[in-house]
Write a protein that holds these residues in place. Structure first.
Motif, PDB file in Angstrom:
ATOM      1  N   GLY A   1       0.781  -1.224   0.000  1.00 26.48           N
ATOM      2  CA  GLY A   1       0.000   0.000   0.000  1.00 26.48           C
ATOM      3  C   GLY A   1       0.810   1.270   0.000  1.00 26.48           C
ATOM      4  N   THR A   2       1.977   1.277  -0.667  1.00 22.02           N
ATOM      5  CA  THR A   2       2.809   2.472  -0.724  1.00 22.02           C
ATOM      6  C   THR A   2       2.998   2.913  -2.174  1.00 22.02           C
ATOM      7  OG1 THR A   2       4.907   1.268  -0.947  1.00 22.02           O
ATOM      8  CG2 THR A   2       4.080   1.647   1.300  1.00 22.02           C
ATOM      9  N   ASP A   3       3.553   4.123  -2.339  1.00 21.00           N
ATOM     10  CA  ASP A   3       3.870   4.609  -3.687  1.00 21.00           C
ATOM     11  C   ASP A   3       4.885   3.710  -4.371  1.00 21.00           C
ATOM     12  OD1 ASP A   3       2.117   6.700  -3.549  1.00 21.00           O
ATOM     13  OD2 ASP A   3       3.604   8.180  -2.948  1.00 21.00           O
ATOM     14  N   ASN A   4       5.801   3.138  -3.599  1.00 18.36           N
ATOM     15  CA  ASN A   4       6.771   2.223  -4.198  1.00 18.36           C
ATOM     16  C   ASN A   4       6.087   0.988  -4.767  1.00 18.36           C
ATOM     17  OD1 ASN A   4       9.039   3.762  -3.789  1.00 18.36           O
ATOM     18  ND2 ASN A   4       9.548   2.829  -1.829  1.00 18.36           N
ATOM     19  N   GLY A   5       4.985   0.578  -4.157  1.00 17.94           N
ATOM     20  CA  GLY A   5       4.227  -0.541  -4.710  1.00 17.94           C
ATOM     21  C   GLY A   5       3.657  -0.202  -6.075  1.00 17.94           C
ATOM     22  N   GLU A   6       3.171   1.035  -6.232  1.00 20.79           N
ATOM     23  CA  GLU A   6       2.684   1.467  -7.545  1.00 20.79           C
ATOM     24  C   GLU A   6       3.823   1.532  -8.552  1.00 20.79           C
ATOM     25  OE1 GLU A   6      -0.751   2.026  -8.378  1.00 20.79           O
ATOM     26  OE2 GLU A   6      -0.590   0.792  -6.575  1.00 20.79           O
ATOM     27  N   ASN A   7       4.992   1.950  -8.092  1.00 14.78           N
ATOM     28  CA  ASN A   7       6.181   1.977  -8.942  1.00 14.78           C
ATOM     29  C   ASN A   7       6.463   0.580  -9.503  1.00 14.78           C
ATOM     30  OD1 ASN A   7       9.010   1.705  -9.661  1.00 14.78           O
ATOM     31  ND2 ASN A   7       9.391   3.650  -8.652  1.00 14.78           N
ATOM     32  N   ALA A   8       6.502  -0.408  -8.611  1.00 10.74           N
ATOM     33  CA  ALA A   8       6.786  -1.779  -9.041  1.00 10.74           C
ATOM     34  C   ALA A   8       5.647  -2.346  -9.878  1.00 10.74           C
ATOM     35  CB  ALA A   8       7.034  -2.658  -7.809  1.00 10.74           C
ATOM     36  N   LEU A   9       4.406  -2.002  -9.526  1.00 14.15           N
ATOM     37  CA  LEU A   9       3.249  -2.515 -10.249  1.00 14.15           C
ATOM     38  C   LEU A   9       3.217  -1.993 -11.683  1.00 14.15           C
ATOM     39  CD1 LEU A   9       0.649  -4.225  -9.837  1.00 14.15           C
ATOM     40  CD2 LEU A   9      -0.516  -2.082  -9.260  1.00 14.15           C
ATOM     41  N   GLY A  10       3.519  -0.707 -11.856  1.00 12.82           N
ATOM     42  CA  GLY A  10       3.542  -0.145 -13.201  1.00 12.82           C
ATOM     43  C   GLY A  10       4.577  -0.814 -14.077  1.00 12.82           C
TER      44      GLY A  10
END
Length: 533
Positions: A42-51
């Motif tokens: 649930g962090t911005d880094n998770g969105e980084n990796a998800l993208g």
């Protein structure tokens, strides 16, 4: 004053310093490219990796846009907080399974930061000890390490690179250097692009002020060419227009006391903390550290009492040309939203047009970073005015004070980073049936379509969907388009009215009413309600 010769041990020192700092503030488990579970929390880094995961696994990805997220509109890597530059570099060898570059990127940023800090100071230091003390001081700004929650913004080395270009009149007058730093910044993050562009703007002002009319034409042509290329890069990364303004500029402005306010009780052993607003605690954090504050206060006193070498005198005069950039960036950084008489106002009034222009930098406090590095560069080179022995003592004392001051922050960052040591991939979707449920679906969505409501759940479900090559109808993006906003509103109404799309898996957030047409197909996995396709 001749520059120091490069020592055979310089490369080793760069590696040792970067590695030691990584261990002091992060966790070595972050460096494993196959360790992705710590990012899906649930962090911005998770969105980084998800993208990045979606882009690498998308068979129809075009340019920097993936259609496995926010289907069918898709989303660009830039708006998922991913790193387009890094994506291009790793694509030839990246596996299509579990893969992350957040940890390796953080280490790379530290290495590059040390490299540019050394390049910036080497022409002015008179001893190797003074040089490396200065390098460490330039690398120990607390804001650099707090950025581990948003890895792309750890590229503070771009600011040092821009200062390095600016510091030398020949480099600063060569548009190719500026094109390089601006182009790289554009492919990493918009905030960093704004920062280095401001430094470039001051370089342009200086050149135009000094040049004759014929030379000014050449300067303007070079600037126009540079702007055209950078705008082209940004357009390629953004990919489509029609973005909806966030209207939140100034939401995370910088308090005036931020440079000497540790903000959190106990974060500094030496200076008292004054609480910031809870929702600004992270973004408004611009504390410089006790060692740097001491150095910045001492530097002008040294200037009054000590004659400087010609090179340092010329440098400090040149740094005055940064004032236009630093004034503008400071005014933007301290511009904050305040509630007054039932209205939301900015502390520095702006027109509607100006607000629209600065909308991409809603966390305005970040724009103070170049000022912080500029002050540190000026202060360290100011100490280089002293005889070598005295300079070494003062820099070593400031460095020791800075390191002691950062001990609590180091412990806090290591505590937060310890989650990477747990290699478990799933926490919210542990049931083995998730794989089969997603595989049966044509696509996946959430109701209501708000990924931030349960971002950790969204990231795990989306990661599973990407593994199965199933498009996800929404995404947590930095910006969205009017087209996407209208589509999601339409899909929400259709679901509420019981018009279910065949083949779609609906993940229901807590409190979401289940329409009568979906009740027979509703199941619960790991406490999450699903409407099966």
């Amino acid at each position: 004053m001749p520059p120091l010769h490069r020592s055979p041990f310089d490369l080793l020192l760069v590696a040792l310093i970067a590695g030691a700092l990584f261990l002091c503030f992060y966790n070595v488990a972050m460096l494993d490219p196959g360790n992705v579970g710590w990012l899906l929390r649930g962090t911005d880094n998770g969105e980084n990796a998800l993208g990045l995961h979606a882009w690498l696994n998308d068979p129809v990805a075009r340019g920097f846009r993936t259609y496995l997220l926010n289907a069918p509109d898709g989303v660009t890597l830039l708006f998922t907080d991913s790193n387009p530059l890094l994506a291009l570099l790793v694509r030839p060898f990246a596996p299509r399974g579990d893969f992350q570059m957040v940890g390796p990127w953080l280490l790379s940023c530290l290495v590059l930061h040390v490299v540019f800090a050394r390049a910036l100071l080497a022409p002015f230091a008179r001893t190797h000890l003074a040089l490396w003390c200065g390098v460490l001081l330039l690398t120990l700004l607390p804001t650099l390490y707090v950025r581990q929650v948003h890895a792309n913004l750890s590229a503070h080395w771009l600011i040092l690179w821009a200062l390095w270009v600016f510091a030398d009149p020949r480099r600063a007058g060569d548009w190719r250097w500026w094109l390089a730093v601006l182009g790289v910044a554009a492919t990493i993050h918009s905030y960093l692009l704004v920062m280095v562009a401001a430094i470039w703007g001051s370089a342009l002002i200086e050149r135009l002020a000094r040049a004759d009319m014929r030379a000014r034409i050449g300067v303007m042509l070079g600037a126009a060419a540079t702007m055209c290329v950078v705008i082209g890069i940004v357009s390629l990364l953004v990919d489509r227009g029609g973005l909806v303004s966030s209207g939140t500029f100034g939401r995370f402005g910088m308090p005036l006391d931020a440079p000497w306010n540790p903000a959190l009780p106990g974060l500094s052993p030496f200076l008292p903390a004054h609480a910031q607003a809870a929702d600004r605690q992270m973004e408004a954090f611009q504390y410089l550290g006790a060692g740097l504050l001491l150095l910045i206060v001492a530097a002008p006193l040294l200037a009054l009492r000590t004659a400087a070498a010609p090179a340092i005198t010329a440098l400090h005069r040149r740094l005055l040309w940064l004032m236009p950039a630093f004034v503008v960036l400071t005014l933007l950084a301290i511009s904050r939203r305040v509630d007054f008489a039932g209205q939301t106002l900015l502390t520095i009034p702006m027109s509607a047009q100006a607000m629209a222009l600065v909308d991409p930098v809603r966390a305005s406090s970040r724009l103070f970073w170049p000022i912080a590095y500029g002050l540190t560069f000026w202060a360290v080179t100011g100490v280089y005015r002293l005889p070598p022995e005295r300079a070494q003592v003062l820099l070593a004392a400031a460095l020791a004070l800075q390191m002691l001051d950062l001990v609590p922050l180091s412990a806090l960052m290591r505590h937060d980073a310890a989650i990477a040591a747990d290699h478990a991939k799933w926490r919210r979707t542990r049931d083995s049936r998730w794989t089969a449920v997603i595989a049966r679906a044509r696509d996946v969505t959430f109701m209501p379509p708000d990924p931030t409501a349960r971002l950790d759940l969204f990231q795990e479900v989306a990661w599973r969907a990407i593994d199965a090559r199933r498009p996800v109808r929404l995404v947590y993006a930095a910006r969205t388009s009017a087209e996407t906003a209208a589509r999601l509103a339409r899909e929400t109404r259709d679901f509420a009215d019981g018009r279910l799309t065949p083949g779609r898996l609906y993940v229901l957030l807590p409190g979401t009413p289940v329409p009568a047409a979906a009740r027979a197909r509703t199941v619960v996995l790991d406490g999450v309600r699903l409407v099966l396709p």
